[in-house]
Design a protein around this motif. Sequence first.
Motif, PDB file in Angstrom:
ATOM      1  N   ARG A  53       9.611  10.283   7.026  1.00  0.00           N
ATOM      2  CA  ARG A  53       8.759  11.286   7.670  1.00  0.00           C
ATOM      3  C   ARG A  53       7.322  11.243   7.135  1.00  0.00           C
ATOM      4  NH1 ARG A  53       9.395  12.284  11.888  1.00  0.00           N
ATOM      5  NH2 ARG A  53       8.861  14.494  11.972  1.00  0.00           N
ATOM      6  N   GLY A  54       7.148  11.159   5.820  1.00  0.00           N
ATOM      7  CA  GLY A  54       5.798  11.201   5.236  1.00  0.00           C
ATOM      8  C   GLY A  54       5.109   9.849   5.165  1.00  0.00           C
ATOM      9  N   ARG A  55       5.868   8.761   5.412  1.00  0.00           N
ATOM     10  CA  ARG A  55       5.331   7.396   5.404  1.00  0.00           C
ATOM     11  C   ARG A  55       4.587   7.089   4.092  1.00  0.00           C
ATOM     12  NH1 ARG A  55       3.428   9.878   9.794  1.00  0.00           N
ATOM     13  NH2 ARG A  55       1.259   9.264   9.493  1.00  0.00           N
ATOM     14  N   LEU A  56       5.162   7.547   2.983  1.00  0.00           N
ATOM     15  CA  LEU A  56       4.546   7.309   1.666  1.00  0.00           C
ATOM     16  C   LEU A  56       4.595   5.821   1.344  1.00  0.00           C
ATOM     17  CD1 LEU A  56       3.403   8.703  -0.936  1.00  0.00           C
ATOM     18  CD2 LEU A  56       5.751   8.655  -1.818  1.00  0.00           C
ATOM     19  N   LYS A  57       3.441   5.297   0.913  1.00  0.00           N
ATOM     20  CA  LYS A  57       3.359   3.857   0.649  1.00  0.00           C
ATOM     21  C   LYS A  57       3.059   3.590  -0.823  1.00  0.00           C
ATOM     22  CE  LYS A  57       0.509   3.268   4.506  1.00  0.00           C
ATOM     23  NZ  LYS A  57       0.871   4.478   5.161  1.00  0.00           N
ATOM     24  N   GLN A  58       3.370   2.380  -1.233  1.00  0.00           N
ATOM     25  CA  GLN A  58       3.046   1.918  -2.580  1.00  0.00           C
ATOM     26  C   GLN A  58       1.558   2.156  -2.855  1.00  0.00           C
ATOM     27  OE1 GLN A  58       4.022  -2.162  -3.211  1.00  0.00           O
ATOM     28  NE2 GLN A  58       4.006  -1.912  -5.410  1.00  0.00           N
ATOM     29  N   GLY A  59       1.252   2.684  -4.044  1.00  0.00           N
ATOM     30  CA  GLY A  59      -0.150   2.896  -4.431  1.00  0.00           C
ATOM     31  C   GLY A  59      -0.717   4.231  -3.979  1.00  0.00           C
ATOM     32  N   ARG A 109       8.360   7.397  -7.341  1.00  0.00           N
ATOM     33  CA  ARG A 109       8.083   6.356  -8.347  1.00  0.00           C
ATOM     34  C   ARG A 109       8.718   5.027  -7.930  1.00  0.00           C
ATOM     35  NH1 ARG A 109       9.517   6.296 -14.152  1.00  0.00           N
ATOM     36  NH2 ARG A 109       7.721   5.166 -14.954  1.00  0.00           N
ATOM     37  N   ALA A 110       9.952   5.135  -7.426  1.00  0.00           N
ATOM     38  CA  ALA A 110      10.632   3.918  -6.969  1.00  0.00           C
ATOM     39  C   ALA A 110       9.874   3.273  -5.808  1.00  0.00           C
ATOM     40  CB  ALA A 110      12.059   4.252  -6.537  1.00  0.00           C
ATOM     41  N   LEU A 111       9.173   4.098  -5.006  1.00  0.00           N
ATOM     42  CA  LEU A 111       8.412   3.559  -3.874  1.00  0.00           C
ATOM     43  C   LEU A 111       7.026   3.077  -4.296  1.00  0.00           C
ATOM     44  CD1 LEU A 111       9.321   6.300  -1.197  1.00  0.00           C
ATOM     45  CD2 LEU A 111      10.245   3.980  -1.357  1.00  0.00           C
ATOM     46  N   VAL A 155       0.015  12.392   0.348  1.00  0.00           N
ATOM     47  CA  VAL A 155       1.157  13.146   0.865  1.00  0.00           C
ATOM     48  C   VAL A 155       1.400  14.353  -0.030  1.00  0.00           C
ATOM     49  CG1 VAL A 155       3.651  13.065   1.390  1.00  0.00           C
ATOM     50  CG2 VAL A 155       2.238  11.046   1.817  1.00  0.00           C
ATOM     51  N   VAL A 156       1.746  15.498   0.605  1.00  0.00           N
ATOM     52  CA  VAL A 156       2.232  16.673  -0.134  1.00  0.00           C
ATOM     53  C   VAL A 156       3.674  16.888   0.292  1.00  0.00           C
ATOM     54  CG1 VAL A 156       2.030  19.179  -0.445  1.00  0.00           C
ATOM     55  CG2 VAL A 156      -0.039  17.787  -0.209  1.00  0.00           C
ATOM     56  N   GLY A 201      -4.127  12.334   5.314  1.00  0.00           N
ATOM     57  CA  GLY A 201      -3.007  12.826   4.505  1.00  0.00           C
ATOM     58  C   GLY A 201      -1.928  13.507   5.339  1.00  0.00           C
ATOM     59  N   ARG A 202      -0.702  13.533   4.795  1.00  0.00           N
ATOM     60  CA  ARG A 202       0.452  14.139   5.488  1.00  0.00           C
ATOM     61  C   ARG A 202       1.077  15.204   4.607  1.00  0.00           C
ATOM     62  NH1 ARG A 202      -0.775   8.955   4.534  1.00  0.00           N
ATOM     63  NH2 ARG A 202       1.300   8.269   3.901  1.00  0.00           N
TER      64      ARG A 202
END
Length: 333
Positions: free
Chosen positions: A142-148, A169-171, A217-218, A238-239
């Motif tokens: 849903r949040g499309r959190l990416k590395q970095g 952290r794993a992502l 992301v929050v 941001g998401r």
Amino acid sequence: MRAIQIVEETGPDSALALVELPEPEPSHPLGRAGIESSVVVEVHAAGVSFPELLQTRGQYQLKPPLPFVPGSEVAGIVRSAPAGARVQPGDRVAAFCALGGFAETAVAPEFFTFALSPELDFAQGAALILNYHTAYFALLLRGRLKQGETLLVHGAAGGVGTAALQVARALGAKTIALVSSEAKQEVAQRAGADHTLLLGEDWKDQVRELSGGGVDVVLDPVGGDRFTDSLRSLGEGGRLVVVGFTGGSIPEVRVNRLLLNNTEVVGAGWGAYVMSKPELNVEIGAAVNGMVDDGFVSPIVGERFPMERAADALKTLDERRATGKLVLDVRPT
Ligand SMILES: NC(=O)c1ccc[n+]([C@@H]2O[C@H](COP(=O)([O-])OP(=O)(O)OC[C@H]3O[C@@H](n4cnc5c(N)ncnc54)[C@H](OP(=O)(O)O)[C@@H]3O)[C@@H](O)[C@H]2O)c1
């Protein structure tokens, strides 16, 4: 078997009873029609979460007739499994049963039953599915959190919060944890937060400073009146991912803020989304187990309670005293 039932919807103080019940039928309502697809689990530990608390007041969407056995997730040993299942009798597992987990024997759909890594004990296994699958779903899908990228986590010492810190952290993301006390700050640090902040007047400015102008992301399991400041904490693009409302009130968005800063508010309802998608659960389970194997995920278990004290466990959640995941030791070792 011994089990905890909800016998009336009067809140955690008076709603529960410890009872003797017959063993459950070996079929789960979420199993696939006409196919033997349920796993029977000898329960060692049961996770305690907000749905069980809300059910003691009749305030949760899943509302079976009274009396019923609550308990959405367990860890234990497989007693029986259908032919072709991914788990076998004797295996240590974590299982999501939706109901019936506060008992010595529980039944879960096969697609919601996952091998439990030898790295994790049963209490940690009972903390694995609801929070970690939600964190994975909310952050990645849903949040499309990416590395970095940088993530701000509200309620970061709680069950969903600690899970989100580890999954992020794993992502490969950086994390900022926001909590309400120094004791909770320590828990967030233990969960691997890169930065921890105490709730106070200027948390938004600190977040913007730490993230160099705003986070990507929050993750918000709290809601309430901090929502507008959460939007102000986002950088361009941001998401803000909405996960829950432990703060009590459901915030409203002035959508001009989204337009001005090119930001998004995204809903993440894990249960509603995955319930009808067996293959997605298997995929998320494998990804989370991979994060356990790689050393990123190790659930933080807070207070543990015997079955007799299930009401105290629910009151601990209700009174904002929980850290990490609360667990019932159904068969203490
Ligand atoms: N959307 C989904 O798919 C999904 C899945 C799982 C859970 N959830 C929801 O996510 C929320 C968090 O669950 P959780 O297991 O992480 O709960 P938790 O362990 O109790 O943590 C929630 C955090 O919320 C904060 N909080 C702020 N005001 C509070 C209040 N009045 N009462 C209690 N806590 C308050 C607390 O952090 P501070 O004291 O540090 O502020 C607390 O640590 C719940 O609403 C749950 O139903 C949603």
